[in-house]
Design a protein around this motif. Structure first.
Motif, mmCIF file in Angstrom:
data_model
loop_
_atom_site.group_PDB
_atom_site.id
_atom_site.type_symbol
_atom_site.label_atom_id
_atom_site.label_comp_id
_atom_site.label_asym_id
_atom_site.label_seq_id
_atom_site.Cartn_x
_atom_site.Cartn_y
_atom_site.Cartn_z
ATOM 1 N N ARG A 50 9.559 21.387 57.510
ATOM 2 C CA ARG A 50 8.733 22.537 57.117
ATOM 3 C C ARG A 50 8.156 23.237 58.348
ATOM 4 O O ARG A 50 8.185 24.472 58.448
ATOM 5 C CB ARG A 50 7.600 22.082 56.185
ATOM 6 C CG ARG A 50 8.042 21.829 54.748
ATOM 7 C CD ARG A 50 6.847 21.615 53.825
ATOM 8 N NE ARG A 50 6.139 20.365 54.104
ATOM 9 C CZ ARG A 50 6.499 19.172 53.658
ATOM 10 N NH1 ARG A 50 7.568 19.055 52.908
ATOM 11 N NH2 ARG A 50 5.795 18.096 53.948
ATOM 12 N N GLU A 51 7.640 22.440 59.286
ATOM 13 C CA GLU A 51 7.073 23.032 60.502
ATOM 14 C C GLU A 51 8.132 23.776 61.302
ATOM 15 O O GLU A 51 7.881 24.865 61.828
ATOM 16 C CB GLU A 51 6.427 21.949 61.366
ATOM 17 C CG GLU A 51 5.145 21.391 60.788
ATOM 18 C CD GLU A 51 4.554 20.285 61.646
ATOM 19 O OE1 GLU A 51 4.985 20.107 62.811
ATOM 20 O OE2 GLU A 51 3.648 19.597 61.152
ATOM 21 N N LEU A 52 9.321 23.197 61.386
ATOM 22 C CA LEU A 52 10.411 23.842 62.120
ATOM 23 C C LEU A 52 10.804 25.162 61.463
ATOM 24 O O LEU A 52 11.039 26.160 62.154
ATOM 25 C CB LEU A 52 11.625 22.907 62.195
ATOM 26 C CG LEU A 52 12.833 23.420 62.948
ATOM 27 C CD1 LEU A 52 12.476 23.724 64.399
ATOM 28 C CD2 LEU A 52 13.956 22.401 62.895
ATOM 29 N N ALA A 53 10.851 25.181 60.141
ATOM 30 C CA ALA A 53 11.183 26.419 59.431
ATOM 31 C C ALA A 53 10.131 27.489 59.696
ATOM 32 O O ALA A 53 10.461 28.670 59.904
ATOM 33 C CB ALA A 53 11.317 26.146 57.937
ATOM 34 N N GLU A 54 8.854 27.081 59.703
ATOM 35 C CA GLU A 54 7.781 28.036 59.999
ATOM 36 C C GLU A 54 7.916 28.585 61.418
ATOM 37 O O GLU A 54 7.785 29.793 61.648
ATOM 38 C CB GLU A 54 6.418 27.367 59.829
ATOM 39 C CG GLU A 54 6.061 27.029 58.401
ATOM 40 C CD GLU A 54 4.791 26.188 58.292
ATOM 41 O OE1 GLU A 54 4.138 25.942 59.342
ATOM 42 O OE2 GLU A 54 4.466 25.770 57.169
ATOM 43 N N GLN A 55 8.166 27.694 62.366
ATOM 44 C CA GLN A 55 8.305 28.117 63.759
ATOM 45 C C GLN A 55 9.514 29.031 63.929
ATOM 46 O O GLN A 55 9.449 30.028 64.668
ATOM 47 C CB GLN A 55 8.420 26.906 64.674
ATOM 48 C CG GLN A 55 7.133 26.123 64.778
ATOM 49 C CD GLN A 55 7.273 24.851 65.585
ATOM 50 O OE1 GLN A 55 8.333 24.555 66.126
ATOM 51 N NE2 GLN A 55 6.191 24.079 65.667
ATOM 52 N N ARG A 56 10.605 28.700 63.250
ATOM 53 C CA ARG A 56 11.803 29.542 63.330
ATOM 54 C C ARG A 56 11.508 30.941 62.801
ATOM 55 O O ARG A 56 11.908 31.949 63.402
ATOM 56 C CB ARG A 56 12.942 28.908 62.542
ATOM 57 C CG ARG A 56 14.242 29.692 62.621
ATOM 58 C CD ARG A 56 15.322 28.973 61.850
ATOM 59 N NE ARG A 56 15.425 27.609 62.349
ATOM 60 C CZ ARG A 56 16.501 27.093 62.924
ATOM 61 N NH1 ARG A 56 17.587 27.828 63.045
ATOM 62 N NH2 ARG A 56 16.514 25.864 63.342
ATOM 63 N N LEU A 58 8.610 32.452 62.675
ATOM 64 C CA LEU A 58 7.758 33.148 63.634
ATOM 65 C C LEU A 58 8.552 33.657 64.836
ATOM 66 O O LEU A 58 8.390 34.802 65.271
ATOM 67 C CB LEU A 58 6.638 32.223 64.113
ATOM 68 C CG LEU A 58 5.530 31.925 63.115
ATOM 69 C CD1 LEU A 58 4.614 30.817 63.639
ATOM 70 C CD2 LEU A 58 4.727 33.184 62.827
ATOM 71 N N LEU A 59 9.427 32.793 65.368
ATOM 72 C CA LEU A 59 10.232 33.198 66.525
ATOM 73 C C LEU A 59 11.166 34.352 66.177
ATOM 74 O O LEU A 59 11.336 35.287 66.980
ATOM 75 C CB LEU A 59 11.043 32.015 67.050
ATOM 76 C CG LEU A 59 10.267 30.985 67.851
ATOM 77 C CD1 LEU A 59 11.150 29.787 68.169
ATOM 78 C CD2 LEU A 59 9.734 31.604 69.134
ATOM 79 N N GLU A 60 11.739 34.308 64.991
ATOM 80 C CA GLU A 60 12.625 35.398 64.579
ATOM 81 C C GLU A 60 11.848 36.698 64.422
ATOM 82 O O GLU A 60 12.341 37.773 64.787
ATOM 83 C CB GLU A 60 13.369 35.023 63.298
ATOM 84 C CG GLU A 60 14.445 33.982 63.527
ATOM 85 C CD GLU A 60 15.149 33.550 62.249
ATOM 86 O OE1 GLU A 60 14.805 34.039 61.149
ATOM 87 O OE2 GLU A 60 16.075 32.713 62.353
ATOM 88 N N ALA A 61 10.633 36.596 63.888
ATOM 89 C CA ALA A 61 9.812 37.799 63.734
ATOM 90 C C ALA A 61 9.440 38.381 65.100
ATOM 91 O O ALA A 61 9.510 39.599 65.308
ATOM 92 C CB ALA A 61 8.548 37.458 62.939
ATOM 93 N N VAL A 62 9.072 37.518 66.049
ATOM 94 C CA VAL A 62 8.730 37.980 67.397
ATOM 95 C C VAL A 62 9.974 38.573 68.067
ATOM 96 O O VAL A 62 9.901 39.633 68.715
ATOM 97 C CB VAL A 62 8.142 36.826 68.240
ATOM 98 C CG1 VAL A 62 8.043 37.213 69.700
ATOM 99 C CG2 VAL A 62 6.786 36.417 67.691
#
Length: 94
Positions: A50-56, A58-62
Motif C-alpha cells: 500500500r505504501e509503495l502504491a501511494e509513493q508511486r 505521488l512520484l508519477e504526479a510529480v
C-alpha cells in the motif's frame, strides 16, 4: 515368564507412544507460532504494498507536473537492468 516379557514390551510401546505424543504437541506448538509469524509477515507485506502504491502515485504526479514521461523512464530503467544482468551473466561464465 511370558507375561513378564509381554509387560515389558507393552511398557516399551507405551513409553514410545508418550514420547511421540510429546513430540507431536511440540510440533503443533511450533506450527502455531509459524502461522502467527506468516500472518504478521503477510500483514507487513500488504502494508508495504500500500505504501509503495501511494509513493508511486505521488512520484508519477510529480513527474507529470514536471513534464517527465514516466513510461519512458520506466522503459529505460528496465533496459539498463537487463543490460546489467546480461553483463553480469557474461562475467560469471567467463
Amino acid at each position: 515368564m511370558g507375561l513378564g516379557s509381554t509387560a515389558k514390551k507393552i511398557q516399551k510401546v507405551a513409553d514410545i507412544a508418550e514420547e511421540l505424543y510429546s513430540k507431536v504437541n511440540e510440533l503443533k506448538s511450533q506450527l502455531q507460532e509459524l502461522r502467527g509469524t506468516v500472518e504478521e509477515t503477510n500483514d507487513r507485506v500488504d502494508e508495504l504494498d500500500r505504501e509503495l502504491a501511494e509513493q508511486r502515485a505521488l512520484l508519477e504526479a510529480v513527474a507529470e507536473e514536471q513534464g517527465i514521461d514516466v513510461a519512458t523512464v520506466q522503459t529505460d530503467a528496465l533496459i539498463d537492468d537487463a543490460e546489467a544482468a546480461t553483463d553480469t551473466d557474461a562475467d560469471d561464465t567467463a
